[in-house]
Write an enzyme that holds these catalytic residues in place. Structure first.
Site, PDB file in Angstrom:
ATOM      1  N   ARG A  52       0.838  -1.198   0.000  1.00  0.00           N
ATOM      2  CA  ARG A  52       0.000   0.000   0.000  1.00  0.00           C
ATOM      3  C   ARG A  52       0.873   1.249   0.000  1.00  0.00           C
ATOM      4  O   ARG A  52       1.281   1.763   1.024  1.00  0.00           O
ATOM      5  CB  ARG A  52      -0.922  -0.011   1.225  1.00  0.00           C
ATOM      6  CG  ARG A  52      -1.836   1.206   1.319  1.00  0.00           C
ATOM      7  CD  ARG A  52      -2.903   1.202   0.253  1.00  0.00           C
ATOM      8  NE  ARG A  52      -3.842   0.096   0.436  1.00  0.00           N
ATOM      9  CZ  ARG A  52      -4.800  -0.233  -0.432  1.00  0.00           C
ATOM     10  NH1 ARG A  52      -4.914   0.444  -1.569  1.00  0.00           N
ATOM     11  NH2 ARG A  52      -5.603  -1.242  -0.195  1.00  0.00           N
ATOM     12  N   GLN A  91      -7.510  -8.585  -7.903  1.00  0.00           N
ATOM     13  CA  GLN A  91      -7.704  -7.225  -8.403  1.00  0.00           C
ATOM     14  C   GLN A  91      -6.369  -6.620  -8.799  1.00  0.00           C
ATOM     15  O   GLN A  91      -5.362  -6.810  -8.133  1.00  0.00           O
ATOM     16  CB  GLN A  91      -8.379  -6.360  -7.340  1.00  0.00           C
ATOM     17  CG  GLN A  91      -8.424  -4.878  -7.715  1.00  0.00           C
ATOM     18  CD  GLN A  91      -9.531  -4.113  -7.073  1.00  0.00           C
ATOM     19  OE1 GLN A  91     -10.698  -4.489  -7.140  1.00  0.00           O
ATOM     20  NE2 GLN A  91      -9.188  -3.009  -6.418  1.00  0.00           N
ATOM     21  N   ARG A 142       1.819  -7.135  -9.203  1.00  0.00           N
ATOM     22  CA  ARG A 142       2.153  -6.449  -7.944  1.00  0.00           C
ATOM     23  C   ARG A 142       2.214  -7.407  -6.757  1.00  0.00           C
ATOM     24  O   ARG A 142       2.556  -7.006  -5.651  1.00  0.00           O
ATOM     25  CB  ARG A 142       1.145  -5.323  -7.663  1.00  0.00           C
ATOM     26  CG  ARG A 142      -0.263  -5.807  -7.393  1.00  0.00           C
ATOM     27  CD  ARG A 142      -1.237  -4.667  -7.177  1.00  0.00           C
ATOM     28  NE  ARG A 142      -2.532  -5.181  -6.712  1.00  0.00           N
ATOM     29  CZ  ARG A 142      -3.350  -4.519  -5.906  1.00  0.00           C
ATOM     30  NH1 ARG A 142      -3.006  -3.322  -5.468  1.00  0.00           N
ATOM     31  NH2 ARG A 142      -4.493  -5.042  -5.537  1.00  0.00           N
ATOM     32  N   HIS A 164       0.862   2.666 -10.410  1.00  0.00           N
ATOM     33  CA  HIS A 164      -0.062   3.141  -9.380  1.00  0.00           C
ATOM     34  C   HIS A 164       0.665   4.065  -8.399  1.00  0.00           C
ATOM     35  O   HIS A 164       0.822   3.760  -7.206  1.00  0.00           O
ATOM     36  CB  HIS A 164      -0.641   1.935  -8.645  1.00  0.00           C
ATOM     37  CG  HIS A 164      -1.922   2.174  -7.924  1.00  0.00           C
ATOM     38  ND1 HIS A 164      -2.081   3.180  -7.001  1.00  0.00           N
ATOM     39  CD2 HIS A 164      -3.112   1.529  -7.988  1.00  0.00           C
ATOM     40  CE1 HIS A 164      -3.311   3.130  -6.517  1.00  0.00           C
ATOM     41  NE2 HIS A 164      -3.956   2.135  -7.113  1.00  0.00           N
ATOM     42  N   ASP A 209     -12.081   8.473  -7.422  1.00  0.00           N
ATOM     43  CA  ASP A 209     -11.566   7.344  -8.200  1.00  0.00           C
ATOM     44  C   ASP A 209     -11.977   7.583  -9.646  1.00  0.00           C
ATOM     45  O   ASP A 209     -13.022   7.119 -10.091  1.00  0.00           O
ATOM     46  CB  ASP A 209     -12.122   6.018  -7.671  1.00  0.00           C
ATOM     47  CG  ASP A 209     -11.357   4.813  -8.194  1.00  0.00           C
ATOM     48  OD1 ASP A 209     -10.490   4.999  -9.072  1.00  0.00           O
ATOM     49  OD2 ASP A 209     -11.625   3.689  -7.726  1.00  0.00           O
ATOM     50  N   GLU A 224      -1.926   8.278 -11.429  1.00  0.00           N
ATOM     51  CA  GLU A 224      -1.461   7.003 -11.949  1.00  0.00           C
ATOM     52  C   GLU A 224      -1.481   6.983 -13.481  1.00  0.00           C
ATOM     53  O   GLU A 224      -2.539   7.102 -14.100  1.00  0.00           O
ATOM     54  CB  GLU A 224      -2.354   5.883 -11.411  1.00  0.00           C
ATOM     55  CG  GLU A 224      -2.593   5.965  -9.911  1.00  0.00           C
ATOM     56  CD  GLU A 224      -3.784   5.140  -9.453  1.00  0.00           C
ATOM     57  OE1 GLU A 224      -4.107   4.130 -10.110  1.00  0.00           O
ATOM     58  OE2 GLU A 224      -4.407   5.513  -8.447  1.00  0.00           O
TER      59      GLU A 224
END
Length: 284
Positions: free
Chosen positions: A60, A78, A83, A154, A199, A256
């Protein structure tokens, strides 16, 4: 690497790019995630104090890599598996003409083929200068058939105060608002501020967008990326995230670079590269 971060990671799990003069990048091999980028002694990236750094889940903060799927994925986790996989060091950090360069790699294996049955090699190249960090992802299709994918860097940016932070370069663009049931809108602001849960996927972006906060700006230069996602979970969503502090939304924003609004196709035996170059501009 500062002492706080050094205490949270195993030395064998990270790669350090040291440019001298307070400039460095620390990359975790789990997800090839850049955990820290210091420019002239200033930390540019946000890393949650509650981020899990034991390779058990996606990290994170920093710059996680999304591949081969942005967002929810019926085939697997997801944002894809890149990652969540351990990458190998393709070339060790090396200084040349004032630039420190390093490459990491990930290839398909039994686990990836179970959820996404294609052959590939990803090469992630980082180049660090005194004022910039370039990250380039090259996707090699090493199999005998074409495939499609979406991908994104990201990037989490640290900011002193989200209330005085904005993103520039998005005016006039169409964006998909994932908070409002995926409806499309047009951005009419020069300075996009973030006062709530955001978002948004901005499409057909210009070559440069900028994150501006009270202490500095970071320009994000896109190469072969078509989209920019702006994200901040805000207070209520922050409380639902176990690896994110309840108040940390106040000191971060994600800007991003990606190609996510429509899939990218790559033919057998071909390769495609996607790059962002981040440059810090200090305020006097």
């Amino acid at each position: 690497m500062d002492t706080d971060l050094a205490a949270r990671v195993q030395e064998s799990d990270v790669v350090l790019l040291d440019g001298g003069e307070g400039t460095s990048v620390v990359v975790h091999l789990h997800g090839a995630t850049a955990l820290s980028w210091k420019c002239g002694g200033r930390e540019i990236l946000f890393l949650s104090k509650q981020a899990v750094l034991d390779s058990s889940k996606a990290i994170r903060g920093g710059i996680p890599l999304v591949f081969p799927q942005f967002g929810p994925w019926t085939c697997g986790p997801q944002h894809g598996f890149a990652r969540n996989k351990r990458w190998s060091v393709d070339s060790q950090p090396q200084m040349e003409n004032g630039t420190v360069k390093c490459s990491l790699a990930l290839t398909d294996d039994e686990d990836t083929r179970k959820v996404w049955n294609y052959q590939f090699k990803l090469v992630y190249t980082l180049e660090l200068t005194t004022s910039s960090l370039s990250t380039r992802l090259t996707v090699h299709n090493t199999g005998g058939e074409s495939f499609t994918f979406t991908t994104l860097m990201h990037s989490y940016f640290l900011t002193p105060d989200i209330s005085t932070t904005s993103v520039r370069g998005l005016k006039g663009l169409t964006y998909t608002d994932k908070v409002q049931d995926g409806k499309d809108f047009q951005e009419d602001r020069d300075d996009v501020t973030i006062p709530e849960n955001y978002d948004r996927v901005y499409q057909k972006c210009p070559s440069t967008v900028t994150m501006d906060c009270s202490s500095h700006t970071v320009s994000v230069n896109l190469s072969n990326f078509t989209d920019v996602v702006v994200w901040n979970p805000w207070s209520e969503k922050a409380k639902t995230m176990s690896d994110f502090g309840n108040e940390e939304y106040k000191t971060m924003v994600c800007v991003e670079a990606g190609s996510v609004s429509s899939p990218v196709e790559i033919a057998a035996g071909q390769q495609l590269s996607f790059q962002q170059t981040l440059k810090v501009h200090a305020k006097l």
